[in-house]
Design a protein around this motif. Structure first.
Motif, PDB file in Angstrom:
ATOM      1  N   ALA A 163       0.831  -1.212   0.000  1.00  0.00           N
ATOM      2  CA  ALA A 163       0.000   0.000   0.000  1.00  0.00           C
ATOM      3  C   ALA A 163       0.860   1.254   0.000  1.00  0.00           C
ATOM      4  O   ALA A 163       0.546   2.243  -0.684  1.00  0.00           O
ATOM      5  CB  ALA A 163      -0.928  -0.015   1.213  1.00  0.00           C
ATOM      6  N   ILE A 222       2.225   1.787  -3.556  1.00  0.00           N
ATOM      7  CA  ILE A 222       1.186   2.302  -4.471  1.00  0.00           C
ATOM      8  C   ILE A 222       0.907   3.775  -4.179  1.00  0.00           C
ATOM      9  O   ILE A 222       0.771   4.593  -5.096  1.00  0.00           O
ATOM     10  CB  ILE A 222      -0.101   1.466  -4.344  1.00  0.00           C
ATOM     11  CG1 ILE A 222       0.148   0.039  -4.849  1.00  0.00           C
ATOM     12  CG2 ILE A 222      -1.250   2.114  -5.110  1.00  0.00           C
ATOM     13  CD1 ILE A 222      -1.006  -0.913  -4.607  1.00  0.00           C
ATOM     14  N   LEU A 223       0.841   4.125  -2.904  1.00  0.00           N
ATOM     15  CA  LEU A 223       0.604   5.522  -2.526  1.00  0.00           C
ATOM     16  C   LEU A 223       1.725   6.427  -3.023  1.00  0.00           C
ATOM     17  O   LEU A 223       1.470   7.479  -3.614  1.00  0.00           O
ATOM     18  CB  LEU A 223       0.491   5.624  -1.001  1.00  0.00           C
ATOM     19  CG  LEU A 223       0.432   7.037  -0.421  1.00  0.00           C
ATOM     20  CD1 LEU A 223      -0.864   7.740  -0.850  1.00  0.00           C
ATOM     21  CD2 LEU A 223       0.553   7.007   1.089  1.00  0.00           C
ATOM     22  N   CYS A 224       2.976   5.996  -2.805  1.00  0.00           N
ATOM     23  CA  CYS A 224       4.124   6.859  -3.130  1.00  0.00           C
ATOM     24  C   CYS A 224       4.408   6.939  -4.623  1.00  0.00           C
ATOM     25  O   CYS A 224       4.840   7.986  -5.118  1.00  0.00           O
ATOM     26  CB  CYS A 224       5.368   6.360  -2.391  1.00  0.00           C
ATOM     27  SG  CYS A 224       5.263   6.496  -0.591  1.00  0.00           S
ATOM     28  N   GLU A 225       4.175   5.842  -5.343  1.00  0.00           N
ATOM     29  CA  GLU A 225       4.566   5.800  -6.754  1.00  0.00           C
ATOM     30  C   GLU A 225       3.414   6.069  -7.721  1.00  0.00           C
ATOM     31  O   GLU A 225       3.648   6.469  -8.862  1.00  0.00           O
ATOM     32  CB  GLU A 225       5.183   4.437  -7.088  1.00  0.00           C
ATOM     33  CG  GLU A 225       6.469   4.137  -6.346  1.00  0.00           C
ATOM     34  CD  GLU A 225       7.644   4.989  -6.831  1.00  0.00           C
ATOM     35  OE1 GLU A 225       7.499   5.681  -7.870  1.00  0.00           O
ATOM     36  OE2 GLU A 225       8.698   4.961  -6.173  1.00  0.00           O
ATOM     37  N   VAL A 226       2.178   5.851  -7.275  1.00  0.00           N
ATOM     38  CA  VAL A 226       1.046   5.988  -8.193  1.00  0.00           C
ATOM     39  C   VAL A 226       0.091   7.100  -7.763  1.00  0.00           C
ATOM     40  O   VAL A 226      -0.191   8.025  -8.534  1.00  0.00           O
ATOM     41  CB  VAL A 226       0.275   4.648  -8.310  1.00  0.00           C
ATOM     42  CG1 VAL A 226      -0.912   4.810  -9.266  1.00  0.00           C
ATOM     43  CG2 VAL A 226       1.190   3.527  -8.768  1.00  0.00           C
ATOM     44  N   VAL A 227      -0.390   7.020  -6.538  1.00  0.00           N
ATOM     45  CA  VAL A 227      -1.440   7.937  -6.099  1.00  0.00           C
ATOM     46  C   VAL A 227      -0.907   9.341  -5.849  1.00  0.00           C
ATOM     47  O   VAL A 227      -1.427  10.319  -6.410  1.00  0.00           O
ATOM     48  CB  VAL A 227      -2.129   7.390  -4.817  1.00  0.00           C
ATOM     49  CG1 VAL A 227      -3.180   8.383  -4.323  1.00  0.00           C
ATOM     50  CG2 VAL A 227      -2.752   6.035  -5.095  1.00  0.00           C
ATOM     51  N   TYR A 228       0.106   9.458  -5.038  1.00  0.00           N
ATOM     52  CA  TYR A 228       0.564  10.794  -4.629  1.00  0.00           C
ATOM     53  C   TYR A 228       1.102  11.647  -5.788  1.00  0.00           C
ATOM     54  O   TYR A 228       0.823  12.856  -5.842  1.00  0.00           O
ATOM     55  CB  TYR A 228       1.633  10.688  -3.538  1.00  0.00           C
ATOM     56  CG  TYR A 228       1.861  11.993  -2.814  1.00  0.00           C
ATOM     57  CD1 TYR A 228       0.980  12.427  -1.826  1.00  0.00           C
ATOM     58  CD2 TYR A 228       2.938  12.821  -3.139  1.00  0.00           C
ATOM     59  CE1 TYR A 228       1.171  13.631  -1.175  1.00  0.00           C
ATOM     60  CE2 TYR A 228       3.136  14.022  -2.494  1.00  0.00           C
ATOM     61  CZ  TYR A 228       2.249  14.432  -1.511  1.00  0.00           C
ATOM     62  OH  TYR A 228       2.434  15.626  -0.881  1.00  0.00           O
ATOM     63  N   LEU A 280      -0.012  11.952  -8.602  1.00  0.00           N
ATOM     64  CA  LEU A 280      -1.156  12.492  -9.336  1.00  0.00           C
ATOM     65  C   LEU A 280      -1.952  13.502  -8.503  1.00  0.00           C
ATOM     66  O   LEU A 280      -2.889  14.126  -9.010  1.00  0.00           O
ATOM     67  CB  LEU A 280      -2.087  11.350  -9.766  1.00  0.00           C
ATOM     68  CG  LEU A 280      -1.469  10.282 -10.686  1.00  0.00           C
ATOM     69  CD1 LEU A 280      -2.485   9.174 -10.955  1.00  0.00           C
ATOM     70  CD2 LEU A 280      -0.986  10.905 -11.992  1.00  0.00           C
ATOM     71  N   SER A 281      -1.582  13.655  -7.261  1.00  0.00           N
ATOM     72  CA  SER A 281      -2.330  14.540  -6.368  1.00  0.00           C
ATOM     73  C   SER A 281      -1.821  15.977  -6.479  1.00  0.00           C
ATOM     74  O   SER A 281      -0.687  16.217  -6.903  1.00  0.00           O
ATOM     75  CB  SER A 281      -2.198  14.064  -4.920  1.00  0.00           C
ATOM     76  OG  SER A 281      -0.896  14.330  -4.440  1.00  0.00           O
ATOM     77  N   GLN A 309       1.640  17.066  -4.671  1.00  0.00           N
ATOM     78  CA  GLN A 309       2.948  16.686  -5.165  1.00  0.00           C
ATOM     79  C   GLN A 309       3.851  17.898  -5.363  1.00  0.00           C
ATOM     80  O   GLN A 309       5.065  17.841  -5.143  1.00  0.00           O
ATOM     81  CB  GLN A 309       2.806  15.919  -6.493  1.00  0.00           C
ATOM     82  CG  GLN A 309       4.109  15.667  -7.239  1.00  0.00           C
ATOM     83  CD  GLN A 309       5.040  14.744  -6.490  1.00  0.00           C
ATOM     84  OE1 GLN A 309       4.636  14.037  -5.575  1.00  0.00           O
ATOM     85  NE2 GLN A 309       6.308  14.758  -6.865  1.00  0.00           N
TER      86      GLN A 309
END
Length: 518
Positions: free
Chosen positions: A461, A464-470, A472-473, A476
């Motif tokens: 998790a 995924i948070l560090c490489e995918v979700v964040y 795109l936020s 960033q």
């Protein structure tokens, strides 16, 4: 490593071209560090080695490593002489990168030999008739295929394999009862890289207690009359002679203070730019959380807060916003307190070379947990020796899986480009799957409880948070440090837990020994 992996999977013409480009053009900051050290030791007289500061990457390893760079420079000149010019900052010709890559591969011969010697020292009572399930084979795989060492040396670039080879060979010699050889190897290692001072207490107390004192009383305590001055003189001669060879020329030139100032630069700050996953990462996180809360509640003036408290890392000297700031002396005291019980245990109730090895791992982890300006790569100083104990004890195997998985994942920020993401994920998955399956088969059952398993799955998790979700936020751009902070803090929990479990295991053994004596 990445190039070889790609070549095996798809050995076509385009891949061959890509492989050549990756070998010749990929490089990290540490390439320039060691290129500069090659240039300094090759081009300048010895008297200027620890004074030269044309580059920001000044020579800050002990003299024996400087002589190691000097030796490499005489081979490097046959690849590209321009790399040996001090003024050629950031020089990265294909020949330079190729030489540096090859130098790491060749010096890994020391590591390979050390692994062979460690495997010879493994206890075999739990071994399977199947070669692949034998403890010595599993240990060889865990060491030679160690994910952390692989990415730090062969992708990021350093000479840790060569140095850890000397450490493991020293440990193997102690396990084989060849204590003078083990002491000599560790003294050489200490004069190559001073970070190994952290585990020197384990060596010093073990050799004094179990080598210089030749007999114990019936209750396991030291028999003072068995002290051997001859053995103490032999150990002292080794330490003094190696130290004289290393530091002697600089002492003769009156440069010892200058050398020491390079080796111990305390103004670098409590933490590295990327926080190593230790107690201070948690301490910094609490300080940040309190400062944010204080600003939100209008109890603090944001203009008066230290600027570094809201950035991506702690650089140079740093003042915490809410919690008391930590000085080098405080970290030293905390480190000494953290290793003291382990060191006392091998003095009061020595359990041979394996008791020493356990103490060494505790000292390495204690210094990682509480040391000053700790680099995330220092976790390998505990993981690699611990591999030996992991194939001999079910309890150690469980702690090893927690520490290794967490510690290795904490190294991910070293490889931060998009092109490196697939290779680091795949390599870690392969190593982790092998570690779990081989040790589970060796000890015939699960080695982790449900809570430990859940924590490790949480790393997925986090990734995924560090490489995918964040990325795109919208945060960033305003708070780019958050992925590093989350990685460091989450991994800190796992490393701290492993340290506590290892300590409980050590003290339980010590208590069992006392009970048996009663």
């Amino acid at each position: 490593t990445q190039c070889l992996f790609t070549l095996v999977i798809a050995p076509d013409t385009e891949t061959l071209k890509l492989t050549e480009q990756q070998i010749l053009f990929y490089h990290s900051t540490d390439f320039e560090v060691h290129r500069n050290w090659l240039a300094i030791t090759h081009s300048l007289p010895v008297s200027k080695w620890y004074h030269e500061n044309t580059s920001e990457w000044t020579l800050d390893y002990p003299p024996l490593f400087a002589w190691f760079e000097y030796s490499l420079s005489h081979v490097a000149q046959h690849f590209d002489k321009e790399m040996l010019v001090v003024q050629n900052l950031l020089y990265t010709s294909p020949a330079t990168i190729l030489f540096q890559r090859l130098s790491v591969i060749v010096t890994d011969i020391v590591f390979i030999y050390a692994v062979k010697e460690c495997c010879r020292s493994v206890r075999e009572e739990k071994g399977s008739k199947d070669l692949l399930g034998h403890p010595f084979f599993i240990l060889a795989a865990l060491l030679l295929w160690n994910f952390g060492l692989l990415i730090v040396d062969h992708i990021h670039f350093q000479y840790n394999g060569f140095l850890f080879g000397i450490l493991l060979l020293s440990v193997a010699r102690h396990l084989q009862g060849r204590h003078l050889e083990g002491a000599l190897l560790f003294t050489v290692l200490l004069n190559l890289k001073h970070i190994y001072l952290y585990i020197a207490p384990a060596y010093g107390i073990f050799l004094l207690r179990s080598y210089c004192f030749t007999e114990d009383n019936t209750d396991g305590s030291v028999r003072w009359s068995s002290f051997s001055p001859v053995r103490l003189v032999a150990l002292g001669s080794i330490v003094i002679s190696v130290g004289a060879l290393s530091f002697g020329p600089f002492i003769a030139m009156g440069q010892l203070p200058q050398v020491l100032s390079r080796l111990f630069p305390f103004k670098r700050g409590l933490c590295h730019a990327y926080w190593a996953p230790n107690v201070w990462a948690l301490y910094n996180m609490v300080d940040k959380a309190l400062s944010v809360l204080g600003v939100r509640l209008k109890l603090l003036d944001v203009a008066k807060l230290p600027k570094a408290s809201m950035t991506g890392g702690l650089v140079q000297e740093f003042q915490h916003s809410i919690l008391p700031s930590v000085s080098p002396s405080i970290t030293l005291i905390c480190t000494l307190l953290s290793i003291m019980p382990a060191v006392l245990s091998i003095w009061c109730r020595p359990r041979g070379a394996r008791g020493f090895l356990r103490c060494l791992v505790v000292c390495a982890l204690g210094s990682f947990m509480f040391g000053w300006h700790v680099h995330e790569k220092a976790i390998l100083m505990a993981i690699l020796p611990f591999s030996i104990l992991a194939v001999e004890s079910r309890e150690d195997a469980g702690i090893f899986l927690m520490l290794t998985t967490t510690g290795h994942y904490s190294l991910f920020p070293l490889l931060f480009t998009a092109a490196e993401l697939p290779i680091k994920v795949l390599l870690m998955l392969l190593f982790t799957l092998y570690s779990f399956t081989s040790l589970k088969k060796l000890f015939r059952g699960s080695l982790l409880n449900p809570l430990e398993t859940t924590y490790l799955l949480g790393l997925v998790a986090v990734e995924i948070l560090c490489e995918v979700v964040y990325p795109l936020s919208p945060w960033q751009h305003t708070m780019p440090f958050v992925p590093l902070l989350v990685t460091s803090v989450y991994c800190s929990l796992g490393v701290c837990y492993s340290f506590i479990r290892l300590y409980v295991s050590l003290l339980r053994q010590h208590g069992t020994d006392k009970h048996k004596q009663l």
